[in-house]
Every structure is written in structure tokens, then in C-alpha cells.
Design an enzyme around this catalytic site. Structure first.
Site, PDB file in Angstrom:
ATOM      1  N   GLU A 240       0.836  -1.201   0.000  1.00 18.47           N
ATOM      2  CA  GLU A 240       0.000   0.000   0.000  1.00 18.47           C
ATOM      3  C   GLU A 240       0.870   1.250   0.000  1.00 18.47           C
ATOM      4  OE1 GLU A 240      -3.943   1.641   2.345  1.00 18.47           O
ATOM      5  OE2 GLU A 240      -2.240   0.984   3.532  1.00 18.47           O
ATOM      6  N   HIS A 379       4.836   0.970  10.455  1.00 13.56           N
ATOM      7  CA  HIS A 379       4.322   0.710  11.804  1.00 13.56           C
ATOM      8  C   HIS A 379       3.308  -0.432  11.833  1.00 13.56           C
ATOM      9  CE1 HIS A 379       6.546   4.181  13.035  1.00 13.56           C
ATOM     10  NE2 HIS A 379       5.841   4.976  12.260  1.00 13.56           N
ATOM     11  N   ALA A 380       2.295  -0.382  10.964  1.00 16.72           N
ATOM     12  CA  ALA A 380       1.319  -1.471  10.918  1.00 16.72           C
ATOM     13  C   ALA A 380       0.592  -1.419   9.581  1.00 16.72           C
ATOM     14  CB  ALA A 380       0.320  -1.369  12.068  1.00 16.72           C
ATOM     15  N   GLU A 382      -2.766  -3.442   7.387  1.00 13.67           N
ATOM     16  CA  GLU A 382      -3.956  -4.240   7.615  1.00 13.67           C
ATOM     17  C   GLU A 382      -4.179  -5.358   6.619  1.00 13.67           C
ATOM     18  OE1 GLU A 382      -5.285  -0.627   5.063  1.00 13.67           O
ATOM     19  OE2 GLU A 382      -3.901  -1.011   6.723  1.00 13.67           O
ATOM     20  N   ASN A 383      -3.155  -5.814   5.897  1.00 13.11           N
ATOM     21  CA  ASN A 383      -3.342  -6.837   4.873  1.00 13.11           C
ATOM     22  C   ASN A 383      -4.349  -7.895   5.307  1.00 13.11           C
ATOM     23  OD1 ASN A 383      -1.008  -5.758   3.369  1.00 13.11           O
ATOM     24  ND2 ASN A 383       0.174  -6.670   5.030  1.00 13.11           N
ATOM     25  N   HIS A 415      -7.153  -0.601  15.433  1.00 18.10           N
ATOM     26  CA  HIS A 415      -7.180   0.146  14.167  1.00 18.10           C
ATOM     27  C   HIS A 415      -7.048  -0.806  12.977  1.00 18.10           C
ATOM     28  CE1 HIS A 415      -6.270   3.757  11.630  1.00 18.10           C
ATOM     29  NE2 HIS A 415      -5.657   2.839  10.903  1.00 18.10           N
ATOM     30  N   GLU A 416      -6.075  -1.697  13.042  1.00 17.60           N
ATOM     31  CA  GLU A 416      -5.844  -2.600  11.908  1.00 17.60           C
ATOM     32  C   GLU A 416      -6.981  -3.606  11.756  1.00 17.60           C
ATOM     33  OE1 GLU A 416      -3.598  -1.617   9.951  1.00 17.60           O
ATOM     34  OE2 GLU A 416      -2.814  -0.200  11.424  1.00 17.60           O
ATOM     35  N   HIS A 419      -9.847  -2.093   9.970  1.00 16.34           N
ATOM     36  CA  HIS A 419      -9.667  -2.065   8.515  1.00 16.34           C
ATOM     37  C   HIS A 419     -10.218  -3.308   7.827  1.00 16.34           C
ATOM     38  CE1 HIS A 419      -7.590   1.553   7.473  1.00 16.34           C
ATOM     39  NE2 HIS A 419      -6.587   1.353   8.303  1.00 16.34           N
ATOM     40  N   GLU A 438      -9.073   5.102   6.528  1.00 15.39           N
ATOM     41  CA  GLU A 438      -8.256   5.449   7.691  1.00 15.39           C
ATOM     42  C   GLU A 438      -9.034   6.228   8.747  1.00 15.39           C
ATOM     43  OE1 GLU A 438      -5.622   4.040   8.135  1.00 15.39           O
ATOM     44  OE2 GLU A 438      -4.911   3.445   6.148  1.00 15.39           O
TER      45      GLU A 438
END
Length: 990
Positions: A240, A379-380, A382-383, A415-416, A419, A438
Site C-alpha cells: 500500500e 508501523h502497521a 492491515e493486509n 485500528h488494523e 480495517h 483510515e
């Protein structure tokens, strides 16, 4: 068609036919040119990697792709050509969006990175791959465009049309005449000998190769790390927003969703992970007889290319099952063994279940893998099915109990996982609406944590984590709205959209929407939206339509306009309004918030207004929602009487995205209430009053004295988050630099120390007697450092004594850890109050630690010495000795940032500027000028500074430095005037 030359010469089909009729001498010349410019030979089909026997037909010669920046050399050097835009004819390859001629349906993707545990990569790693892409043709075309960057194409074929109803059996082949690359727009172009047929499906078969670079964090990348005492390497992906094209040729736009069958070829000692569960494994040998494992994965749901994920690693994992689906947390074996992944594992399942129940939509995939990388710049990520984290945001170690890390991990994981619905299940149609991903994921991370921790002060935490920062960044002249109307973004512009506006302003928009509707209506509309667009794409207007449908189906919530008109006024324009209420007349007005507001600025036009929801309280009682849907409006119910008990606060719980101003009477009433009974005003509104008032005074909306009046009551304030807000606004770096001007330091010291007693006694007692009591107090953990550093800076004797006690205990017995929230302060004052003995102890600790965060902490602490000779020795070490050469903390800048160090660093540069430039780069000298010159207030000071640095800079640098120093001077002069007014007020009130 003949290939373009390496110089960029492009030959069209028509020109090629004309050239065919020329004399033999000309043909011979062209042949010689083609040879000189690197035309690739045909590769026999039997030698192509991954080619099935049934595919063994001759392939066209391919031009190999150039790279925009030099790449490390691989085992074989490849010919490189290019077709820059000024040499090729105009065409669809000049556009930033793919033409709508082909729709991808499915990818069969195989990747083979040459990662071996016995041969750790030194900088780069080769990989090969092949991809078969099933596409549907919508417009007849003989030119196929797809994205590709940083790959060499080895083979390209087009099969089809595919016969429907026969398992997509191939019934034909479309010859590929040429393959070339439009590097600037990142396209691979296939020139066919005949057009594809609309309505028919085809399979693009591509073989390619490339390099994985350890220094990059886009596409495929490497991590080299230490585990169980050994150096190891892993490979992971970050696709991404537009980096799938770095890994394999694809249709790299979010709306072009497809299914994926992924195969990874890897060394047998590694495990391969991807979005879906492992389907099977087999073994194969390479040409050298080495054995490799072939891992295949189940077919993914329809998803965009940016969510495709791969990891090859030698990791362990912990696992659990939630509602029949396996969750695995992968990490270094050392981290798994010491339980660092357990916290993340324990919260992940319940978060999934909460969101499934909230939206009434089950998580779509049969498993979830979450992996902690030693180093991950994003950092992170969300795949779908394989979320990737930097280990600092996922792993919780025993020593982290007194940090805010536990709460931060909860937020990041939430958060992830959010997503998985906002972004993965429903994806924005294009990147201009990335806030739909986001913003809502950021909003729901707070909803999740509030659900599991109902005692957390939700409004104060949202203010601290989100609102405080975005309101400082946003203003009317920012050109960035949350939802951008323009769609033709360059790749670099797409990456820039992942900013504080997308995340924090987006979350604030969602929160405001939820609050002026109600929770039930808000969630119901989102359920409808998510179900309607599952496995598909949506735009902002699609979301507004589903909210409007929910509003139209009820009669409780009445709005002054459609939800689209209300929310577009916030998402399609930059900045936010300042709402000013005159409590004498009830007149409320709105105006855009400007940095350094000018009194005679042009009044609002109709395009500058927002449709503003006003939730408010009067005398502590919540009042009905009203709307300010024009530049000004009268609200008689908001008028206050002469009674001491009459007061009004707008923006209940700070749920609206705006600042609030009052007339003089309004501020006076609030100040009186704070001094009489501060607890009558909720904590979130004590925060709000302080933050709004100081921001408005700084930018010329109100006088600084109005803001200072609100601090008189602070002797009664026992909420550390309120104190944090006061100190962040009042004791700024600019103010600290001005300590000797207008006696402000001594005045501020007397004023604040008189009021600090209550809050200081509360937390100094906790630190001394039961510091572990802080481990679940998130607001204290994020606020304590500012309280502590200010108290010590003001010379509070107990603060200095406590710092000395904690420092000495740690030096004598390192197992007596300094509490993390105040460790920076304690280390700094331990050095400032000590001698070279204490300094040498820190140097020895610095030399022996391998922890990067601790090294940075110690590097800053050692600059706190008040002894010039120690600081001078420190800088000498920095440019000459090994402990510092591996750390990129610029020690010279760190030293120059302190009051004593500024002069020591300047003297040090006289004889050492060349060594400093060599060690930290030429730009470091310019940074040092600004650091050393941060207090300039006259042109003479600027001239002296420039003369001092003149022989260190180039002419163009001198011009830029002069302009920037002028800006610093003007800012300092403004601060000087502000300091004078503050000093005058402090004299009257001390």
C-alpha cells in the site's frame, strides 16, 4: 514493431511498415543500431522459468525495463532501455490512471525469492516470479497497459479468448509484438498484433525478475535481525498504496479487485505466510540441485492489489481460536519464548468478535496471521489475513508495564482490525477518499477500547491522541481537505495522503457525525453501507446516501440539510471554523480559523461556511442540539444573566471539530466559575477552555491575558491531563529560550510553583510509594513527563531531590529501573546535577547497550551537562570514536540545543566543522545554524552568524539560510512582545 532505442527513440507500427520498404543499407543500419541499443534475444520457451509444456510456443523479444534509481547489481547484468515521455507519441501511457479497457478477474502469482539462512543477503536479494492474470476486455484494443516498476520482464504472452463454460480453457493465442515500459507513469505496455475482443476473457502470462533491497521498505523488503544469538533475515511485503507494481505486473488500482492464488517458493527452513491458509506444499530442485519448498495458498476473496501480502521467515508463533477461526501471532523466537506476544494474542480475538457483532458482518477470512517485524517503517498494515506490525507496536515486554505501550498496542491492533471492514471488505474507489478507510478505522479504534475499558476517560483520550494534534496542524490556508475532489494523483502524491488529515481529521469527522446523530442511527447506516458494498468499492457519496436513508426512515433526528450537504461542508474544504458566542446578545457567528488572524481579513463568503452542530451546556446542564448553518445566527437561549452561577460552554465533550470563542463577559463568567468551583465544569471542558483560549490568543483572536486568567484556579486542579494541557501551552520551547527576558522565568516560577503543590504531591507520592499504581492510568503515563520536567525546570526542590534519588538508585543498582514516564527527565537532571563521574557512567551504559531506543535516550541525557569541557569532550567523541559512529543521533545538534551547549557547539565548529560535515552530512551544518541561531532578534545577530558560518556554506545555501534566519528573527520578535505582556500580567498576579 521494432523496439525503441536506449536513447528513447520510439518507432510506431506505421513507421515500421515504411521502413520495411527502404533500401538494404538502411535496414542494415537499423539492425546495427538495434544491436547497439540492447535489443534482447529471443528466449527459447523451454528455458523460461515456470513455463508449462503446453505453453511452449515462441515468445516475442522483450525490452528489459530500466530503473529510475541505480539498483545493486545482480548475478547477471541486464540490458536497459527506456521510453521517456518526450520521445514516445502521446497515448494512454501518459495518463495517471489505467484506461478502462481491461478488468482483472484473477491472478495466479508465483514468487521465488532467493533467501537462504546460510547466505544472509548483503544489501539486495534477487527474486523471480510469474503471474497469469485473467482479464475481461471491455473495449477492443491492441495495446494493453498494466503497472510494473523495478522488474525485468522475461516473457509475455496473451492467451484467449477463453472459452466460457469449459473451465476457461484456452482456445487461442494473441501474438505479442513488443513489450515496453513508460517509466514515468509506471506502466508496462504490451503491443499486440491484433485487438482483443470486447466481452471476451483472456489470460496474460508474464515472467519477471527483480531485486529485494534491504534499504527499502516498499514492495518486497528485507529485515536482518538477531534472534537466539544469531543473525537472521526475513522477507516481507508492503504494497500500500502503489507498491504491488514493485513486486509483480498488475492492475494496481484499488477499484480493480480480483481473486488471487499465491504460491511462494522458499528455503525449507523458512515458513511462508500469505493472506490465506496454506493449501499444500511440495518440493522442487533448482539448477544447482538445491531443494526448495513450494507453498501454495487458498484463493483469496476479491480484493485490491495493495492488500496482497507475503512473508518468509524463521519465526515462532502463539495461537488461539476465536469463533472457529485461528489467530496466530508471529514474532522472533526469543520474543515468543518470553511471552511478549501474549497480550496481543489475548486482545485480538475479542476485538474481532466485538466488531463482528457491532456490524453484524462476520470476518470474511478463515484465519488471521499477525506478524511482528524487527523493523517496519509503516508501523502497521492491515493486509487481509496477514497483518504486519513493527514489533514496537505489537509486542509487550515485562519492562513495559510503566509505559503507555499497553494502551497504544490496544489502539493499533484495534485500528488494523477495524480495517478488515473499512478498507478490506469495502474499499474506497480511489485514493482521494482514503479517509473512508483510515478515518473510520481511527475512529473505531477508540470505540473498541472504550467498550473493553469503560472506565477510561474516552473524551479526554480522544482529545489527547487525536484532536490536540490535528487542531494545531489544520487551518484555513491548508490546501488539503479530507476528501479531495481531484483524482489524478501522482504516485508520490498518493503517498502524501497518508497524513494527519486523513487519520485524525477523518476520525474527528466520524466522531462528530456519530454525536449529532445518535449511536444507533450511526451504526445502522454503517451496517447498511458495509453490506451493500462488501467485496466492492465505494465513494464518499455512497456513504452519505446510506446515512440519508437511515435518517429518512425515522423522525427523531431532524437535520437542517441533507447529510451530504452537512458533511461535504466539512470534508471538501480545508480548515475548521472558530465559533464565537456573545453571551450578552446570544449572537453566534462562525469564521475560518487562520494562523495569525488579521483583524481586517475579508469576511466569510457562502463557500467558507460550515453547517455546524452545536451541542452545549448551560450551568452544567446539557442543552438541545442547535445548528449554525450560516455565518451568524441569534440564539436567545444562550444569553446569560448577571448571576454568578450563569455560564455557557459550547461544543459538548469536544465532539465538534471547531474551536470556541466568547465575548469578554462569556470568558469572565467561565473564569469566575473555575475559581469558585472548578469541578462544576467537567474535565474535558477544563481542557477545552485552556486549549482553545491559548490557541486563540496565539493567533490573535483574543488577548493573551484572557487565556492567562483561566490559569488562576490551578491550585485546585488535581487532574494531570488538565495540567499537561496548561503546561504544553504555557511553558513552550520558545518561552524556555526566553528565560532571561523580562524576568519571565522568575515570575513564572513564583506563579506556577504556588499552584503546583497539589498535583505535584499527588504524583511524587505515587512515584515514591507505589509507582506500579500508574500502569493502568494512561493519561498519567502520557502527562507525567511534562509535569516532572517543568517542576524541575522551575527549580522545585522536591523534584530535583527526587530526580537525584532515582538516578543514584539506578546507578548503584541498575535493576532499580527509573520509572519510564520520567526516565528522560531523571537521566538529564542526573547529569546536569552531577559531574564527569555520572557522565562516564552513562557513556559506559551507552556503549554496552544494543537497544536503539535506550541509545537515543542516553545520547540526549549526556548533552544535559552544564560543564563546557564535558560537552566539548562529548562532541569530540561523537566525530571520532566508535560508540557513536553507528548511531545516527546528531550529537552536535543535541548539544547545541541546550542553553550552555549552544555556545560550546559554536566554538567547537570553528576547528571541527569539516569533520562534523563528514560525519553527519553537509545539511547538518545548516541545521546547526538554525539551532544555534534560534534566539536571534536583530539583523546584526544574523550577519554575525552568517559570517561565522560563511566558509562552511555554498552561495545558494547562504541565501536560503539568510531567509530562514529572518523568519526565525521575526518569530522571536513576536514571541518577545508576547513574553513582555505575559510578564506584565504575571507581575500583577504574583
Amino acid at each position: 514493431m521494432g523496439p525503441p532505442s536506449s536513447s528513447g527513440f520510439y518507432v510506431s507500427r506505421a513507421v515500421a511498415l515504411l521502413l520495411a520498404g527502404l533500401v538494404a543499407a538502411l535496414l542494415l543500419a537499423l539492425a546495427v543500431l538495434a544491436a547497439l541499443y540492447g535489443h534482447c534475444e529471443r528466449v527459447p520457451p523451454s528455458e523460461l522459468p515456470g513455463l508449462r509444456d503446453s505453453e511452449a510456443e515462441s515468445s516475442p523479444p522483450l525490452r528489459q525495463k530500466p530503473t529510475p534509481t541505480p539498483k545493486p547489481s545482480s548475478a547477471r547484468e541486464l540490458a536497459v532501455t527506456n521510453t521517456p515521455s518526450n520521445w514516445r507519441p502521446p497515448g494512454p501511457w501518459d495518463q495517471l490512471r489505467l484506461p478502462p479497457w481491461l478488468v482483472p478477474l484473477h491472478y495466479d502469482l508465483e514468487l521465488w525469492p532467493q533467501l537462504r539462512p546460510d547466505e544472509l543477503p548483503a544489501g539486495s536479494l534477487p527474486f523471480t516470479g510469474r503471474v497469469n492474470i485473467t482479464v475481461r476486455c471491455t473495449v477492443a484494443t491492441s495495446r494493453l497497459l498494466l503497472h510494473s516498476l523495478f522488474q525485468d520482464c522475461e516473457r509475455a504472452e496473451v492467451r484467449g479468448p477463453l472459452s466460457p463454460g469449459t473451465g476457461n480453457a484456452t482456445v487461442g493465442r494473441v501474438p505479442v509484438d513488443d513489450v515496453w515500459f513508460a517509466l514515468d507513469t509506471e506502466y508496462m505496455v504490451l503491443e499486440l498484433s491484433e485487438p482483443l475482443k470486447p466481452g471476451s476473457s483472456y489470460e496474460l502470462q508474464l515472467s519477471f525478475s527483480g531485486l529485494v533491497n534491504e534499504d527499502l521498505r516498499e514492495g518486497l523488503f528485507l529485515n536482518v535481525y538477531t534472534d537466539q544469538g544469531e543473525r537472521r533475515a526475513l522477507l516481507a511485503s508492503q504494497l500500500e498504496p502503489t507498491f504491488a507494481r514493485y513486486v509483480f505486473p498488475c492492475f494496481d488500482e484499488p477499484a480493480l479487485k480480483a481473486t488471487f492464488n499465491i504460491t511462494m517458493i522458499h528455503h525449507p527452513s523458512y515458513v511462508a505466510l500469505s493472506n490465506m491458509p496454506k493449501l499444500g506444499q511440495s518440493e522442487k530442485e533448482d539448477v544447482n540441485g538445491s531443494k526448495w519448498t513450494v507453498t501454495t495458498f487458498s484463493t483469496t476473496p476479491h480484493m485490491p492489489t495493495y492488500l496482497v501480502a507475503f512473508v518468509i521467515c524463521d519465526y515462532d508463533h502463539v495461537n488461539r481460536t476465536e469463533r472457529g477461526k485461528e489467530i496466530r501471532i508471529w514474532a522472533r523466537k526469543d520474543a515468543i519464548a518470553n511471552g511478549s506476544a501474549d497480550f496481543a494474542l489475548n486482545i485480538t480475538g475479542p476485538i474481532f468478535s466485538f466488531l463482528e457483532d457491532l456490524f453484524n458482518i462476520s470476518y470474511s477470512l478463515p484465519k488471521t496471521d499477525i506478524i511482528a517485524l524487527p523493523s517496519f517503517d509503516n508501523h502497521a498494515m492491515e493486509n487481509w489475513g496477514l497483518m504486519i506490525f513493527d514489533e514496537s507496536g505489537l509486542l509487550l515486554e515485562p519492562k513495559d508495564q510503566l509505559t503507555e505501550k499497553k494502551t497504544l498496542i490496544s489502539y493499533v491492533v484495534s485500528h488494523e482490525i477495524g480495517h478488515q471492514w473499512f478498507g478490506n471488505l469495502v474499499t474506497m474507489n480511489w485514493w482521494n477518499n482514503i479517509w473512508l478507510n483510515e478515518g473510520f478505522a481511527s475512529y473505531f479504534e477508540f470505540e473498541v477500547i472504550n467498550y473493553f475499558n469503560p472506565k477510561l476517560p474516552r473524551n479526554e483520550i480522544f482529545f489527547s491522541n487525536i484532536l490536540h494534534n490535528i487542531l494545531r496542524e489544520d487551518h484555513a490556508l491548508v490546501t488539503r481537505a479530507v476528501a479531495m475532489k481531484v483524482e489524478n494523483f501522482k504516485t508520490s502524491e498518493i503517498q502524501e495522503l497518508f497524513d494527519v488529515f486523513t487519520y485524525s481529521k477523518g476520525a474527528s469527522m466520524a466522531r462528530m457525525l456519530s454525536c449529532f446523530l445518535n449511536e444507533h442511527l450511526f451504526v445502522s447506516a454503517l451496517k447498511s453501507y458495509l453490506k451493500t458494498f462488501s467485496y466492492s468499492n465505494a465513494e464518499q457519496d455512497d456513504l452519505w446516501r446510506h446515512f440519508q436513508m437511515g435518517i429518512d426512515d425515522q423522525s427523531t433526528v431532524i437535520l437542517p440539510a441533507t447529510i451530504k450537504n452537512i458533511m461535504d461542508s466539512w470534508t471538501h474544504q480545508s480548515g475548521f471554523p472558530v465559533i464565537t458566542l456573545n453571551v450578552s446578545t446570544g449572537v453566534m457567528k462562525q469564521e475560518p480559523f487562520y494562523l495569525e488572524n488579521i483583524k481586517n481579513r475579508t469576511l466569510l463568503t457562502s463557500n467558507d461556511t460550515w453547517i455546524v452542530p452545536i451541542l452545549w451546556i448551560k450551568n452544567g446542564t446539557t442543552q438541545p442540539l442547535v445548528w449554525l448553518d450560516q455565518s451568524s445566527k441569534v440564539f436567545p437561549e444562550m444569553q446569560v444573566s448577571d448571576s454568578d452561577h450563569d455560564w455557557v460552554i459550547l461544543n459538548l465533550n469536544m465532539t465538534g471539530y471547531y474551536r470556541v470563542n466568547y465575548d469578554k463577559l462569556g470568558w469572565k463568567k467561565l473564569n469566575q466559575q473555575l475559581e469558585k468551583d472548578p469541578k462544576a465544569i467537567p474535565v474535558i471542558h477544563r481542557l477545552q477552555l485552556i486549549d482553545d483560549a491559548f490557541s486563540l490568543s496565539k493567533n490573535n483572536y483574543i488577548e493573551i491575558e484572557t487565556a492567562l486568567e483561566l490559569t488562576k484556579y490551578l491550585a485546585e486542579e488535581d487532574e494531570i491531563i488538565v495540567w499537561h494541557t496548561v503546561l504544553v501551552n504555557l511553558v513552550t520551547r520558545d518561552l524556555v529560550s526566553e528565560v532571561n527576558i523580562y524576568d519571565i522565568y522568575s515570575l513564572l516560577k513564583r506563579y506556577l510553583l504556588k499552584r503546583l503543590n497539589l498535583i505535584w504531591n499527588i504524583y511524587s507520592t505515587i512515584i515514591r510509594e507505589n509507582v506500579l499504581a500508574l500502569q493502568d492510568d494512561y493519561l498519567a503515563l502520557i502527562s507525567l513527563e511534562k509535569l516532572f520536567v517543568t517542576a524541575c525546570w522551575l527549580g522545585l526542590e522536591d523534584c530535583l531531590q527526587l530526580s537525584k534519588e532515582l538516578f543514584t538508585k539506578w546507578v548503584d543498582h541498575p535493576e532499580n529501573e527509573i520509572p519510564y514516564p520520567i526516565k528522560d527527565v531523571v537521566l538529564c537532571y542526573g547529569i546536569a546535577l552531577g559531574s564527569d563521574k555520572e557522565w562516564d557512567i552513562l557513556l559506559n551504559t551507552y556503549t554496552n547497550t544494543t537497544n536503539k531506543e535506550e541509545k537515543i535516550q542516553l545520547a540526549y541525557a549526556m548533552s544535559c551537562s552544564k560543564d563546557p569541557w564535558i560537552l566539548n569532550r562529548y562532541m569530540e567523541y561523537a566525530i571520532s570514536t566508535s560508540p557513536f559512529t553507528s548511531n545516527e543521533t546528531n550529537i552536535i545538534e543535541v548539544v547545541a540545543s541546550s542553553e550552555v551547549g549552544r555556545y560550546v557547539a559554536k566554538d567547537f565548529l570553528v576547528n571541527n566543522w569539516q569533520a562534523v560535515s563528514k560525519r553527519y552530512g553537509a545539511q547538518s551544518l545548516i541545521n546547526l545554524i538554525y539551532t544555534i541561531g534560534r534566539t536571534v532578534t536583530t539583523d546584526l545577530q544574523i550577519v554575525e552568524l552568517q559570517q561565522f558560518f560563511s566558509n562552511m556554506l555554498e552561495e545558494h545555501q547562504r541565501i536560503r539560510v539568510h531567509a530562514n534566519l529572518q523568519t526565525i528573527k521575526n518569530e522571536n520578535l513576536k514571541n518577545k512582545k508576547l513574553s513582555a505582556r505575559m510578564a506584565a500580567w504575571l507581575r500583577r498576579n504574583t
